[in-house]
Scaffold this motif. Structure first.
Motif, PDB file in Angstrom:
ATOM      1  N   VAL A 142       5.760   4.223   0.801  1.00 16.46           N
ATOM      2  CA  VAL A 142       5.253   2.893   0.464  1.00 16.46           C
ATOM      3  C   VAL A 142       5.424   2.039   1.720  1.00 16.46           C
ATOM      4  O   VAL A 142       6.518   1.978   2.295  1.00 16.46           O
ATOM      5  CB  VAL A 142       6.050   2.259  -0.698  1.00 16.46           C
TER       6      VAL A 142
ATOM      7  N   GLU B   7       0.812  -1.205   0.000  1.00 18.58           N
ATOM      8  CA  GLU B   7       0.000   0.000   0.000  1.00 18.58           C
ATOM      9  C   GLU B   7       0.856   1.271   0.000  1.00 18.58           C
ATOM     10  O   GLU B   7       1.866   1.355   0.695  1.00 18.58           O
ATOM     11  CB  GLU B   7      -0.867  -0.022   1.275  1.00 18.58           C
ATOM     12  N   ARG B   8       0.455   2.238  -0.797  1.00 24.77           N
ATOM     13  CA  ARG B   8       1.087   3.548  -0.742  1.00 24.77           C
ATOM     14  C   ARG B   8       0.391   4.396   0.309  1.00 24.77           C
ATOM     15  O   ARG B   8      -0.820   4.279   0.514  1.00 24.77           O
ATOM     16  CB  ARG B   8       0.969   4.246  -2.097  1.00 24.77           C
TER      17      ARG B   8
ATOM     18  N   ALA C 204       5.832  -1.159  -4.086  1.00 22.35           N
ATOM     19  CA  ALA C 204       4.422  -0.779  -4.188  1.00 22.35           C
ATOM     20  C   ALA C 204       3.664  -1.745  -5.103  1.00 22.35           C
ATOM     21  O   ALA C 204       2.471  -1.961  -4.942  1.00 22.35           O
ATOM     22  CB  ALA C 204       4.289   0.653  -4.701  1.00 22.35           C
TER      23      ALA C 204
END
Lengths: 109, 410, 90
Positions: free
Chosen positions: B144, A2-3, A42
């Motif tokens: 991230v 997840e960003r 990512a």
């Protein structure tokens, strides 16, 4: 992975220009200027390199250029540390590869 | 060697708190300054640091932004994404070898910071295992998340500070556990030593530890106390289970981290039979602490001293930040691991010494250096984050050694 | 329980067991261990494992020397291409 689009302390994060590139022949997306290792993380990619001798899978370890574990191949640039190398549109990236060893006679699979 | 290449008054290696603070001060004295850093953006490790301080957030990124803006106003050249691979003194100036060619200056300040000490566990080369600083950089600088759910191995100042940051950044953590006992971890694998360390971190430790503190203070047998009373599941710090009686045994997975085998340990860190279980995680952050990153000082011929309180081998230097190599200066964590605020004041002090040596300050130079030295002392005394006990004493030992050897001219 | 296989040097894949063997056969300084096993000689040049080799040695022999010269740093201390080297010397 997840960003973090909005960081609770650091505020709005810096993802501006979405781009595409390839890793091991697969088309992926990321953001211009972010470290290659972060873009690949990512996208859920952990294996950045095979150990030159044993072929064991390796990923980034220190993320600030000290450990050399995250090195991979960017077409036109050669072997780079992916934690320090900014992602550019259309980059052709391949994982760091196991090498043949003429001394032990080990050939590549 | 020829003289081709860019020439300036001062080259600073490292665009972190020490390097940027020094650059701004040196530029204020009228020197032409070039700062080099191999990270793509300036700011050093401040970029990912933040902590709560008496009700407000100290945010490293904000301080970095201010320093960078000031550097811009003062005409400091900051060159990022540039690696320094060597340096050499030829006649009265240094040739600094970089990935964009040679740079020349009569004076060089090394502000290269620190590197991490690993905390090896079986399986620590699997992708998904990273140094705790890497988890910090991914989450707080690159934005991230290092994974979906992680485990921190190693209990120390760095681990606690970054665990807190990760938690705030929304990274899920299964816990903070001890490393496996053995010759590599030493005291770091012993619950007793860790509890003692945590007791010294009252500023970072939330109420559970402080509450326990008074009970522990009444107990003479700390090891026995942990074995008998420390909760088996750990205590929660900012929602992260801190597990002083649990050690990592191995990191498992096929080409990436899938789980960590954990075990209960006794007060000495030895594994209790039959107490192992598997914790599903997809990343592991190893925390062994920091040590001064001083390769360039070594290459430049600077002698080293071993000072465990400051992180190990470090270049010999004076209280004014000079090294025995004329024209070579040091500031920040390369001189010993301390907080960013101490590094900044050291940077300003180094710049004052450089200004004096370069005849850039004029008559008041000695007073400016003396004031900068006092400021370093004040910042150190007020520092919230003390990485090791005994820093001030260790520093005095280094300066004494300098006076006894270099100043006397041995 | 069988002893775990712990790599000390990630770059050259040198295990704690190999250090042990080298130490038993007479490599008793950090420099000798390095020469015998290649620990600290890989791509990271010991930035990751130097401290581990020293800590391991200290655990065997509390009087082992920690002289910085034993595991010295030599240029280039960062990866550099022949092209960059050539430009730097031109």
């Amino acid at each position: 992975m997840e960003r973090i689009q909005h960081h609770p302390i650091l505020g709005k994060t810096k993802f501006h220009q979405p781009i595409t590139y390839t890793f091991n022949g697969k088309k992926l997306s990321g953001y211009r200027g972010e470290p290659i290792a972060a873009a690949l993380l990512a996208e859920g990619i952990r294996v950045l390199r095979r150990h030159e001798e044993s072929g064991a899978a390796r990923g980034f370890y220190c993320a600030i250029g000290h450990c050399m574990e995250c090195r991979l191949v960017v077409q036109g640039q050669g072997i780079v540390r992916s934690c320090l190398t900014p992602l550019e549109p259309g980059m052709i990236i391949t994982e760091g590869q196991q090498l043949a060893n003429e001394i032990t006679g080990r050939k590549l699979p | 060697m020829t003289s081709k290449g860019e020439e300036t008054d001062l080259i600073i290696v490292g665009a972190g708190p020490a390097g940027l603070s020094a650059a701004n001060k040196a530029a204020e004295y009228g020197l032409r300054v070039t700062v080099i850093d191999e990270f793509p953006e300036p700011g050093g490790r401040m970029l990912g640091q933040f902590h709560e301080e008496s009700g407000h957030w100290w945010v490293g990124k904000q301080i970095a932004d201010e320093l960078i803006a000031e550097a811009g106003r003062r005409g400091v050249r900051i060159r990022c994404g540039v690696s320094v691979y060597g340096m050499l003194k030829v006649d009265d100036r240094f040739e600094v070898s970089t990935s964009i060619g040679a740079l020349f200056a009569p004076r060089v300040l090394l502000a290269t910071g620190a590197a991490e000490i690993p905390m090896p566990v079986q399986g620590w080369t699997l992708p998904g295992v990273m140094s705790i600083g890497a988890a910090q950089v991914m989450a707080n600088v690159n934005f991230v998340k290092p994974g979906r759910r992680g485990l921190i191995v190693g209990i120390n100042v760095l681990a606690m500070a970054i665990a807190r940051e990760l938690s705030v950044s929304g990274v899920s953590l299964a816990g903070i556990v001890l490393p496996p006992a053995g010759p590599l971890a030493g005291a770091a694998a012993k619950p007793k030593d860790n509890l003692e360390l945590l007791m010294g971190l009252s500023h970072l430790a939330p109420s559970p530890i402080l509450r326990m503190g008074s009970r522990i203070a009444r107990s003479c047998n700390l090891a026995g106390w942990i074995a008998n009373f420390f909760p088996r599941k750990g205590i929660r710090m900012w929602d992260i289970p801190l597990q002083l009686r649990t050690a990592a045994v191995s990191i498992n997975g096929n080409e990436r981290v899938e789980s960590v085998t954990l075990a209960q340990v006794d007060a000495k860190g030895e594994i209790l039979d039959g107490s192992q279980w598997e914790e599903p995680v997809d990343f592991v952050a190893l925390a062994g602490g920091l040590y001064p990153l001083a390769e360039l000082a070594s290459v430049a011929g600077c002698p080293f001293i071993y000072t465990p309180e400051l992180g190990g081998h470090l270049p010999l230097h004076s209280e004014q930040m000079r090294t025995p190599v004329e024209g070579l200066y040091v500031a920040g964590n390369i001189t010993g691991v301390e907080s960013a605020l101490v590094a900044m004041s050291q940077g300003r002090l180094a710049a004052a010494s450089i200004g004096v040596d370069a005849d850039a300050i004029g008559s008041g130079g000695d007073r400016i250096v003396a004031e900068a030295m006092e400021e370093v002392g004040r910042t150190r005394a007020a520092a919230l984050i003390q990485f090791q006990p005994g820093i001030a004493e260790a520093r005095r030992g280094i300066y004494r050694l300098w006076q006894e050897t270099i100043e006397v001219g041995v | 329980m069988k002893p775990p296989l712990i790599l000390i040097c990630r770059c050259e894949e040198v295990s704690m067991e190999q250090l042990e063997t080298a130490y038993q056969s007479g490599s008793c300084t950090s420099r000798q261990l390095k020469m015998k096993t290649r620990a600290t000689m890989g791509a990271c040049q010991g930035r990751v494992c130097r401290r581990l080799v020293e800590a391991w040695l200290r655990a065997q022999d509390p009087h082992a020397s920690l002289d910085a010269e034993l595991l010295s740093c030599r240029p280039p201390i960062r990866p550099v291409s022949f092209g960059q080297l050539a430009r730097g010397e031109s």
